[in-house]
Design a protein around this motif. Structure first.
Motif, PDB file in Angstrom:
ATOM      1  N   LEU A  29      -5.845  -0.916 -13.684  1.00 31.88           N
ATOM      2  CA  LEU A  29      -5.195  -2.101 -13.120  1.00 31.88           C
ATOM      3  C   LEU A  29      -5.498  -2.296 -11.642  1.00 31.88           C
ATOM      4  CD1 LEU A  29      -1.749  -1.862 -14.930  1.00 31.88           C
ATOM      5  CD2 LEU A  29      -3.425  -3.706 -15.193  1.00 31.88           C
ATOM      6  N   CYS A  30      -5.553  -1.225 -10.887  1.00 30.62           N
ATOM      7  CA  CYS A  30      -5.795  -1.375  -9.453  1.00 30.62           C
ATOM      8  C   CYS A  30      -7.221  -1.835  -9.161  1.00 30.62           C
ATOM      9  CB  CYS A  30      -5.459  -0.101  -8.688  1.00 30.62           C
ATOM     10  SG  CYS A  30      -6.476   1.303  -9.104  1.00 30.62           S
ATOM     11  N   CYS A  31      -8.111  -1.728 -10.140  1.00 26.35           N
ATOM     12  CA  CYS A  31      -9.512  -2.116  -9.959  1.00 26.35           C
ATOM     13  C   CYS A  31      -9.794  -3.557 -10.368  1.00 26.35           C
ATOM     14  CB  CYS A  31     -10.416  -1.166 -10.732  1.00 26.35           C
ATOM     15  SG  CYS A  31     -10.298   0.535 -10.132  1.00 26.35           S
ATOM     16  N   LEU A  32      -8.743  -4.316 -10.629  1.00 27.31           N
ATOM     17  CA  LEU A  32      -8.907  -5.741 -10.891  1.00 27.31           C
ATOM     18  C   LEU A  32      -8.994  -6.471  -9.564  1.00 27.31           C
ATOM     19  CD1 LEU A  32      -6.323  -6.363 -13.758  1.00 27.31           C
ATOM     20  CD2 LEU A  32      -8.809  -6.050 -13.950  1.00 27.31           C
ATOM     21  N   ASN A  33      -9.810  -7.509  -9.513  1.00 25.00           N
ATOM     22  CA  ASN A  33      -9.910  -8.315  -8.299  1.00 25.00           C
ATOM     23  C   ASN A  33      -8.637  -9.130  -8.132  1.00 25.00           C
ATOM     24  OD1 ASN A  33     -12.744  -8.236  -6.966  1.00 25.00           O
ATOM     25  ND2 ASN A  33     -13.109  -8.127  -9.165  1.00 25.00           N
ATOM     26  N   LYS A  34      -8.216  -9.223  -6.894  1.00 28.80           N
ATOM     27  CA  LYS A  34      -7.002  -9.957  -6.555  1.00 28.80           C
ATOM     28  C   LYS A  34      -7.323 -10.978  -5.476  1.00 28.80           C
ATOM     29  CE  LYS A  34      -5.583  -5.571  -6.366  1.00 28.80           C
ATOM     30  NZ  LYS A  34      -6.574  -5.143  -7.291  1.00 28.80           N
ATOM     31  N   LEU A  35      -6.575 -12.060  -5.480  1.00 25.67           N
ATOM     32  CA  LEU A  35      -6.711 -13.080  -4.447  1.00 25.67           C
ATOM     33  C   LEU A  35      -5.438 -13.072  -3.618  1.00 25.67           C
ATOM     34  CD1 LEU A  35      -8.117 -15.987  -6.657  1.00 25.67           C
ATOM     35  CD2 LEU A  35      -9.410 -14.414  -5.201  1.00 25.67           C
ATOM     36  N   GLU A  36      -5.599 -13.206  -2.307  1.00 29.16           N
ATOM     37  CA  GLU A  36      -4.425 -13.232  -1.431  1.00 29.16           C
ATOM     38  C   GLU A  36      -4.327 -14.585  -0.747  1.00 29.16           C
ATOM     39  OE1 GLU A  36      -2.379 -10.850   2.314  1.00 29.16           O
ATOM     40  OE2 GLU A  36      -4.345 -10.224   1.582  1.00 29.16           O
ATOM     41  N   ASP A  37      -3.138 -15.166  -0.813  1.00 25.38           N
ATOM     42  CA  ASP A  37      -2.876 -16.412  -0.099  1.00 25.38           C
ATOM     43  C   ASP A  37      -2.699 -16.049   1.373  1.00 25.38           C
ATOM     44  OD1 ASP A  37      -1.252 -18.469   1.250  1.00 25.38           O
ATOM     45  OD2 ASP A  37      -1.139 -19.396  -0.733  1.00 25.38           O
ATOM     46  N   ILE A  48     -10.751 -10.136 -13.640  1.00 23.09           N
ATOM     47  CA  ILE A  48     -12.100  -9.733 -13.239  1.00 23.09           C
ATOM     48  C   ILE A  48     -12.044  -8.308 -12.692  1.00 23.09           C
ATOM     49  CG2 ILE A  48     -14.047 -10.243 -11.732  1.00 23.09           C
ATOM     50  CD1 ILE A  48     -12.940 -13.161 -11.592  1.00 23.09           C
ATOM     51  N   ARG A  49     -12.841  -7.428 -13.301  1.00 23.44           N
ATOM     52  CA  ARG A  49     -12.835  -6.028 -12.884  1.00 23.44           C
ATOM     53  C   ARG A  49     -13.961  -5.746 -11.898  1.00 23.44           C
ATOM     54  NH1 ARG A  49     -14.951  -5.851 -18.133  1.00 23.44           N
ATOM     55  NH2 ARG A  49     -17.070  -4.987 -18.213  1.00 23.44           N
ATOM     56  N   CYS A  50     -13.750  -4.750 -11.080  1.00 21.40           N
ATOM     57  CA  CYS A  50     -14.748  -4.257 -10.142  1.00 21.40           C
ATOM     58  C   CYS A  50     -16.030  -3.937 -10.896  1.00 21.40           C
ATOM     59  CB  CYS A  50     -14.216  -3.008  -9.449  1.00 21.40           C
ATOM     60  SG  CYS A  50     -15.437  -2.128  -8.450  1.00 21.40           S
ATOM     61  N   THR A  51     -17.138  -4.125 -10.245  1.00 18.31           N
ATOM     62  CA  THR A  51     -18.439  -3.844 -10.854  1.00 18.31           C
ATOM     63  C   THR A  51     -18.561  -2.398 -11.328  1.00 18.31           C
ATOM     64  OG1 THR A  51     -20.816  -4.142 -10.572  1.00 18.31           O
ATOM     65  CG2 THR A  51     -19.608  -3.257  -8.675  1.00 18.31           C
ATOM     66  N   LEU A  52     -17.831  -1.486 -10.705  1.00 16.45           N
ATOM     67  CA  LEU A  52     -17.912  -0.074 -11.077  1.00 16.45           C
ATOM     68  C   LEU A  52     -16.928   0.342 -12.158  1.00 16.45           C
ATOM     69  CD1 LEU A  52     -18.454   1.675  -7.620  1.00 16.45           C
ATOM     70  CD2 LEU A  52     -20.146   1.207  -9.409  1.00 16.45           C
ATOM     71  N   PRO A  71     -17.831  -1.558  -0.610  1.00 22.87           N
ATOM     72  CA  PRO A  71     -17.231  -1.234   0.693  1.00 22.87           C
ATOM     73  C   PRO A  71     -15.755  -1.604   0.833  1.00 22.87           C
ATOM     74  CG  PRO A  71     -19.358  -2.294   0.968  1.00 22.87           C
ATOM     75  CD  PRO A  71     -19.020  -2.378  -0.493  1.00 22.87           C
ATOM     76  N   ASP A  72     -15.291  -2.613   0.091  1.00 22.14           N
ATOM     77  CA  ASP A  72     -13.879  -2.983   0.217  1.00 22.14           C
ATOM     78  C   ASP A  72     -12.986  -2.266  -0.799  1.00 22.14           C
ATOM     79  OD1 ASP A  72     -14.910  -4.447  -1.890  1.00 22.14           O
ATOM     80  OD2 ASP A  72     -13.842  -6.293  -1.387  1.00 22.14           O
ATOM     81  N   CYS A  73     -13.532  -1.258  -1.474  1.00 24.32           N
ATOM     82  CA  CYS A  73     -12.715  -0.436  -2.372  1.00 24.32           C
ATOM     83  C   CYS A  73     -11.677   0.289  -1.509  1.00 24.32           C
ATOM     84  CB  CYS A  73     -13.593   0.581  -3.099  1.00 24.32           C
ATOM     85  SG  CYS A  73     -12.663   1.707  -4.161  1.00 24.32           S
ATOM     86  N   ILE A  74     -10.440   0.183  -1.899  1.00 25.43           N
ATOM     87  CA  ILE A  74      -9.366   0.793  -1.113  1.00 25.43           C
ATOM     88  C   ILE A  74      -9.102   2.194  -1.622  1.00 25.43           C
ATOM     89  CG2 ILE A  74      -6.909   0.681  -0.535  1.00 25.43           C
ATOM     90  CD1 ILE A  74      -7.227  -2.376  -0.548  1.00 25.43           C
ATOM     91  N   GLN A  75      -9.285   3.160  -0.756  1.00 24.44           N
ATOM     92  CA  GLN A  75      -8.997   4.553  -1.099  1.00 24.44           C
ATOM     93  C   GLN A  75      -7.501   4.772  -0.948  1.00 24.44           C
ATOM     94  OE1 GLN A  75     -11.646   7.471  -0.248  1.00 24.44           O
ATOM     95  NE2 GLN A  75     -10.233   9.081  -0.809  1.00 24.44           N
ATOM     96  N   LEU A  76      -6.867   5.162  -2.048  1.00 26.81           N
ATOM     97  CA  LEU A  76      -5.434   5.410  -1.990  1.00 26.81           C
ATOM     98  C   LEU A  76      -5.155   6.729  -1.280  1.00 26.81           C
ATOM     99  CD1 LEU A  76      -4.108   4.318  -5.498  1.00 26.81           C
ATOM    100  CD2 LEU A  76      -4.077   3.050  -3.349  1.00 26.81           C
ATOM    101  N   THR A  77      -4.241   6.664  -0.359  1.00 28.40           N
ATOM    102  CA  THR A  77      -3.712   7.821   0.341  1.00 28.40           C
ATOM    103  C   THR A  77      -2.196   7.645   0.338  1.00 28.40           C
ATOM    104  OG1 THR A  77      -3.673   6.732   2.499  1.00 28.40           O
ATOM    105  CG2 THR A  77      -5.723   7.894   1.903  1.00 28.40           C
ATOM    106  N   PRO A  78      -1.440   8.679   0.634  1.00 27.77           N
ATOM    107  CA  PRO A  78       0.014   8.485   0.693  1.00 27.77           C
ATOM    108  C   PRO A  78       0.411   7.341   1.635  1.00 27.77           C
ATOM    109  CG  PRO A  78      -0.479  10.805   0.671  1.00 27.77           C
ATOM    110  CD  PRO A  78      -1.798  10.092   0.794  1.00 27.77           C
ATOM    111  N   LYS A  79      -0.240   7.245   2.775  1.00 32.58           N
ATOM    112  CA  LYS A  79       0.062   6.174   3.732  1.00 32.58           C
ATOM    113  C   LYS A  79      -0.224   4.801   3.123  1.00 32.58           C
ATOM    114  CE  LYS A  79      -0.924   4.961   8.563  1.00 32.58           C
ATOM    115  NZ  LYS A  79      -1.294   3.593   8.603  1.00 32.58           N
ATOM    116  N   VAL A  80      -1.386   4.670   2.498  1.00 28.30           N
ATOM    117  CA  VAL A  80      -1.769   3.388   1.882  1.00 28.30           C
ATOM    118  C   VAL A  80      -0.806   3.025   0.761  1.00 28.30           C
ATOM    119  CG1 VAL A  80      -3.576   2.230   0.530  1.00 28.30           C
ATOM    120  CG2 VAL A  80      -4.198   3.564   2.544  1.00 28.30           C
TER     121      VAL A  80
END
Length: 155
Positions: A29-37, A48-52, A71-80
């Protein structure tokens, strides 16, 4: 009486790398493309899923090198995890970060990586690859199910 599982005794910050990685249930689910207003900050989900992201296994095809390819893949960390609002409601990182437990279908609970798919939580069979889709056309793929998936089985 057995030992309590690590996710019930440790915070996200206290987990080893192996424990952290095992929290991913493989839903995709986190690898689906999202649009932000830009005005409201509201997030709209697409199918739409990430190419990977492999649409069948719901796993990254090149996890170790994903940020070099995407490059815009978000690496999850506790802070993130504590900062982003778009993690799915069933996400283990979000649940543990909020002090909640994992659901019955999570592989760490069930012992089977297929239960996330059998329970209907994953993106398996619901997505299209982003390759060849213009960003201008993403609105044609808007969906609400990523925020609704598993609500009936998660309880």
């Amino acid at each position: 009486m057995g030992e309590m599982p690590f996710w019930k005794t440790k915070s996200l910050e206290e987990m080893s790398n192996a424990e952290w990685e095992s929290l991913c249930d493989g839903c995709g689910l986190c690898c689906l493309n999202k649009l932000e207003d830009w005005d409201t900050g509201e997030i709209a989900w697409t199918s739409i899923r990430c190419t990977l992201l492999d649409g069948e296994s719901c796993r990254c095809k090149d996890y170790d090198n994903r940020q070099a390819t995407v490059p815009d893949c978000i690496q999850l960390t506790p802070k993130v995890v504590h900062e982003i609002s778009w993690l799915p409601p069933t996400c283990a990182y979000r649940l543990i970060g909020e002090g909640r437990d994992l659901y019955w279908w999570h592989p760490l609970v069930s012992g089977d990586p297929e239960t996330v798919h059998a329970a209907g939580i994953s993106v398996r069979g619901r997505t299209v690859a982003e390759d060849g889709i213009d960003v201008e056309d993403y609105e044609d793929y808007l969906v609400t199910w990523p925020l609704e998936v598993g609500l009936e089985t998660a309880r």
